[in-house]
Design a protein around this motif. Structure first.
Motif, PDB file in Angstrom:
ATOM      1  N   TRP A  61       0.882  -1.204  -0.059  1.00  0.00           N
ATOM      2  CA  TRP A  61       0.315  -0.186  -0.055  1.00  0.00           C
ATOM      3  C   TRP A  61       0.820   1.117   0.563  1.00  0.00           C
ATOM      4  CZ3 TRP A  61      -4.836  -0.041  -1.041  1.00  0.00           C
ATOM      5  CH2 TRP A  61      -5.202  -1.198  -0.962  1.00  0.00           C
ATOM      6  N   THR A  62       2.156   1.334   1.064  1.00  0.00           N
ATOM      7  CA  THR A  62       2.757   2.376   0.575  1.00  0.00           C
ATOM      8  C   THR A  62       3.197   2.787  -0.791  1.00  0.00           C
ATOM      9  OG1 THR A  62       3.149   1.934   3.178  1.00  0.00           O
ATOM     10  CG2 THR A  62       5.069   3.304   2.340  1.00  0.00           C
ATOM     11  N   VAL A  63       3.626   1.854  -1.729  1.00  0.00           N
ATOM     12  CA  VAL A  63       4.410   1.976  -2.581  1.00  0.00           C
ATOM     13  C   VAL A  63       3.733   2.399  -3.612  1.00  0.00           C
ATOM     14  CG1 VAL A  63       5.475   0.224  -4.996  1.00  0.00           C
ATOM     15  CG2 VAL A  63       6.271  -0.054  -2.285  1.00  0.00           C
ATOM     16  N   ILE A  64       2.022   2.102  -3.413  1.00  0.00           N
ATOM     17  CA  ILE A  64       0.540   2.331  -4.416  1.00  0.00           C
ATOM     18  C   ILE A  64       0.485   3.952  -4.046  1.00  0.00           C
ATOM     19  CG2 ILE A  64      -1.419   2.191  -4.580  1.00  0.00           C
ATOM     20  CD1 ILE A  64      -1.624  -1.039  -4.327  1.00  0.00           C
ATOM     21  N   ALA A  65       0.246   4.522  -2.706  1.00  0.00           N
ATOM     22  CA  ALA A  65       1.004   5.348  -2.490  1.00  0.00           C
ATOM     23  C   ALA A  65       1.556   6.397  -2.587  1.00  0.00           C
ATOM     24  CB  ALA A  65       0.859   5.643  -1.026  1.00  0.00           C
ATOM     25  N   VAL A  66       2.929   6.186  -2.579  1.00  0.00           N
ATOM     26  CA  VAL A  66       3.852   7.117  -3.543  1.00  0.00           C
ATOM     27  C   VAL A  66       3.937   6.860  -4.718  1.00  0.00           C
ATOM     28  CG1 VAL A  66       6.214   6.827  -3.021  1.00  0.00           C
ATOM     29  CG2 VAL A  66       4.963   6.259  -1.259  1.00  0.00           C
ATOM     30  N   GLY A  67       3.761   6.423  -5.608  1.00  0.00           N
ATOM     31  CA  GLY A  67       3.865   6.262  -6.959  1.00  0.00           C
ATOM     32  C   GLY A  67       2.633   7.048  -7.541  1.00  0.00           C
ATOM     33  N   GLN A  68       1.077   6.801  -6.595  1.00  0.00           N
ATOM     34  CA  GLN A  68       0.676   8.058  -7.216  1.00  0.00           C
ATOM     35  C   GLN A  68       0.790   9.641  -7.546  1.00  0.00           C
ATOM     36  OE1 GLN A  68      -2.586   6.535  -7.456  1.00  0.00           O
ATOM     37  NE2 GLN A  68      -1.311   4.636  -7.049  1.00  0.00           N
ATOM     38  N   TYR A  69       2.006  10.281  -6.799  1.00  0.00           N
ATOM     39  CA  TYR A  69       2.705  10.866  -6.972  1.00  0.00           C
ATOM     40  C   TYR A  69       4.331  11.205  -7.455  1.00  0.00           C
ATOM     41  CZ  TYR A  69      -0.705  11.820  -2.891  1.00  0.00           C
ATOM     42  OH  TYR A  69      -1.040  12.622  -1.774  1.00  0.00           O
ATOM     43  N   VAL A  70       4.500   9.752  -7.415  1.00  0.00           N
ATOM     44  CA  VAL A  70       5.894   9.576  -8.412  1.00  0.00           C
ATOM     45  C   VAL A  70       5.458   9.786 -10.029  1.00  0.00           C
ATOM     46  CG1 VAL A  70       7.579   7.958  -9.111  1.00  0.00           C
ATOM     47  CG2 VAL A  70       7.457   8.573  -6.578  1.00  0.00           C
ATOM     48  N   PHE A  71       4.417   9.244 -10.281  1.00  0.00           N
ATOM     49  CA  PHE A  71       4.158   9.234 -11.976  1.00  0.00           C
ATOM     50  C   PHE A  71       4.258  10.026 -12.527  1.00  0.00           C
ATOM     51  CE2 PHE A  71       2.079   4.411 -10.933  1.00  0.00           C
ATOM     52  CZ  PHE A  71       3.226   3.511 -11.466  1.00  0.00           C
ATOM     53  N   PRO A  72       3.323  11.152 -11.751  1.00  0.00           N
ATOM     54  CA  PRO A  72       3.198  12.774 -12.587  1.00  0.00           C
ATOM     55  C   PRO A  72       4.568  13.413 -13.026  1.00  0.00           C
ATOM     56  CG  PRO A  72       1.202  12.415 -11.292  1.00  0.00           C
ATOM     57  CD  PRO A  72       2.634  11.236 -10.768  1.00  0.00           C
ATOM     58  N   VAL A  73       5.328  12.836 -11.660  1.00  0.00           N
ATOM     59  CA  VAL A  73       6.800  13.550 -11.816  1.00  0.00           C
ATOM     60  C   VAL A  73       7.513  12.756 -12.993  1.00  0.00           C
ATOM     61  CG1 VAL A  73       9.330  13.874 -10.901  1.00  0.00           C
ATOM     62  CG2 VAL A  73       7.045  13.991  -9.005  1.00  0.00           C
ATOM     63  N   ILE A  74       7.242  11.238 -13.183  1.00  0.00           N
ATOM     64  CA  ILE A  74       8.054  10.795 -14.337  1.00  0.00           C
ATOM     65  C   ILE A  74       7.839  11.235 -15.494  1.00  0.00           C
ATOM     66  CG2 ILE A  74       8.262   8.634 -14.929  1.00  0.00           C
ATOM     67  CD1 ILE A  74       8.114   7.098 -12.102  1.00  0.00           C
ATOM     68  N   VAL A  75       6.489  11.534 -15.527  1.00  0.00           N
ATOM     69  CA  VAL A  75       5.936  11.887 -16.925  1.00  0.00           C
ATOM     70  C   VAL A  75       6.471  13.111 -17.169  1.00  0.00           C
ATOM     71  CG1 VAL A  75       4.191  12.529 -17.983  1.00  0.00           C
ATOM     72  CG2 VAL A  75       4.028  10.345 -16.688  1.00  0.00           C
TER      73      VAL A  75
END
Length: 427
Positions: free
Chosen positions: A339-353
């Motif tokens: 759940w922590t990875v998924i939660a962090v991913g929601q903010y990381v994906f826009p940064v990557i894009v």
């Protein structure tokens, strides 16, 4: 089960776990692009169609832009449907070189009806086209757009969506966060699904449809989200919508929250409408054919329902912390680390894009407000559900008059440049 409410709350949690994992895993496949051998020889002919309602401020720039695409001019024609116009849209479009048809029908209003009317005229013409391309009047188009669609059509793809970019991502924080949402979806949803063979969804503009598909199945999409309706209509027939990442169209984003609210509420209304009419048939055909692409279409149509469900669960979870009234299985099924990875991913994906597209510094500032935009979908979706049977078309006024040259000067970093076909491809 320990509580009577478990009969509701446990299935609710299982649905949340499934949707969360499903779309998180799909998003990962949009982080990279596989290498592609492109067909660079122009072969296919195109009818470009623009449905315009009182668009005198922007139609001229689009038609002029389309006149100078890097594609043989004899292989495409530009048609403008001046739909119930009370301004100079038709005259300006003609002066810019478009073939203009004026339509007046106050009973059947909206883009879907205008397109169906124009398609009928197109099929009766002496000249036959390999495909139809649809743009909105406020758009600007990358010079290689038709080259990229030609490449896809030559490879056998029939229904194709182009990359939806923004022509005004720095005007206001609303336009900026709207643009970020489109860039993110382009990568972690459209590109991701294309990479793994699932169906994308047409976006209303920048879309290409093979003429034989239109003639065989008809358009017939006249609801508030005609693009989604046609996507599901052909998906039922086994035709998936593919994605052309380098076929770029620049769309005008709303400048104010009010404009954004009305536009997204209309999308939500149309989404619920299409879902109600197509989910039963998609489920039947998906299981009958054992076709994961069709079943994935069902999941896409269920997205706003999932947003309502997950929001309801979050609100109930606050009560749970005061008075436990159900069994919480979220951490029983998935460890807290996941759940922590998924939660962090929601903010990381826009940064990557944003890093991938080499975004302008203003876009990085707007990223701070991006969560506000995302969470504003919650009340909009609830309103869309309440008004899902209201099919009255509301026109979004377009006023941002820019040329394609202006786009290159003002936002050189906000669109993908990798793997674009060269000018020499058509010389």
């Amino acid at each position: 089960m320990n509580y009577i409410f478990d009969y509701i709350m446990i299935p609710m949690q299982l649905i949340i776990i499934f949707f969360t994992l499903y779309y998180f895993i799909i998003a990962i496949f949009g982080i990279w692009r596989p290498k592609e051998e492109k067909i660079t020889t122009p072969e296919k002919s195109f009818a470009i169609i623009i449905a315009a309602h009182n668009e005198e401020q922007v139609i001229g720039q689009l038609v002029e832009n389309l006149q100078v695409l890097r594609y043989p001019r004899e292989l495409y024609d530009i048609f403008v449907v001046a739909d119930n116009c009370k301004d100079r849209t038709a005259q300006i479009a003609r002066n810019a070189g478009a073939i203009v048809y004026e339509r007046f029908n106050l009973e059947q209003r909206g883009k879907g009806y205008a397109m169906e009317w124009m398609f009928a005229k197109l099929f009766r013409m002496k000249r036959k086209y390999d495909a139809v391309v649809v743009f909105d009047a406020d758009n600007l188009v990358h010079p290689n757009f038709l080259l990229e669609m030609n490449n896809r059509l030559c490879k056998g793809e029939k229904v194709i969506q182009g990359y939806l970019d923004a022509k005004n991502p720095h005007d206001t924080w609303i336009a900026g966060t709207f643009a970020i949402s489109f860039w993110v979806v382009n990568h972690i949803w459209h590109l991701a699904k294309y990479n793994i063979g699932l169906s994308s969804v047409l976006g209303g503009t920048g879309m290409c449809i093979a003429t034989d598909v239109l003639q065989k199945f008809g358009w017939g999409a006249t609801c508030l989200t005609e693009d989604m309706e046609f996507t599901m209509k052909v998906l039922l027939k086994g035709i998936r919508t593919t994605w052309a990442h380098d076929a770029i169209v620049y769309d005008e984003k709303p400048l104010t929250f009010k404009q954004s609210w009305h536009q997204r509420k209309r999308w939500a209304q149309g989404h619920f409408d299409v879902a109600g009419r197509y989910i039963p048939r998609l489920l039947y055909e998906g299981f009958k054919r054992r076709d994961i692409r069709i079943l994935d279409g069902v999941l896409h149509l269920l997205q706003p329902h999932f947003l309502i469900l997950s929001t309801t669960f979050v609100l109930l979870s606050y009560i749970y912390h005061i008075v436990p009234f159900y069994t919480n299985i979220l951490y029983m099924v998935l460890p807290v680390e996941v759940w922590t990875v998924i939660a962090v991913g929601q903010y990381v994906f826009p940064v990557i894009v944003l890093a991938k597209i080499r975004a302008h510094w203003k876009s990085w500032l707007y990223l701070i407000l991006y969560p506000v935009f995302v969470y504003s979908w919650i009340p909009i979706t609830f309103m869309g559900y309440l008004h899902r049977n209201d099919r009255e078309w509301s026109h979004t006024q377009h006023t941002r008059s820019l040329s394609y040259h202006d786009i290159l000067l003002t936002q050189p970093g906000d669109f993908p440049k990798e793997n674009l076909l060269s000018k020499q491809a058509v010389k």
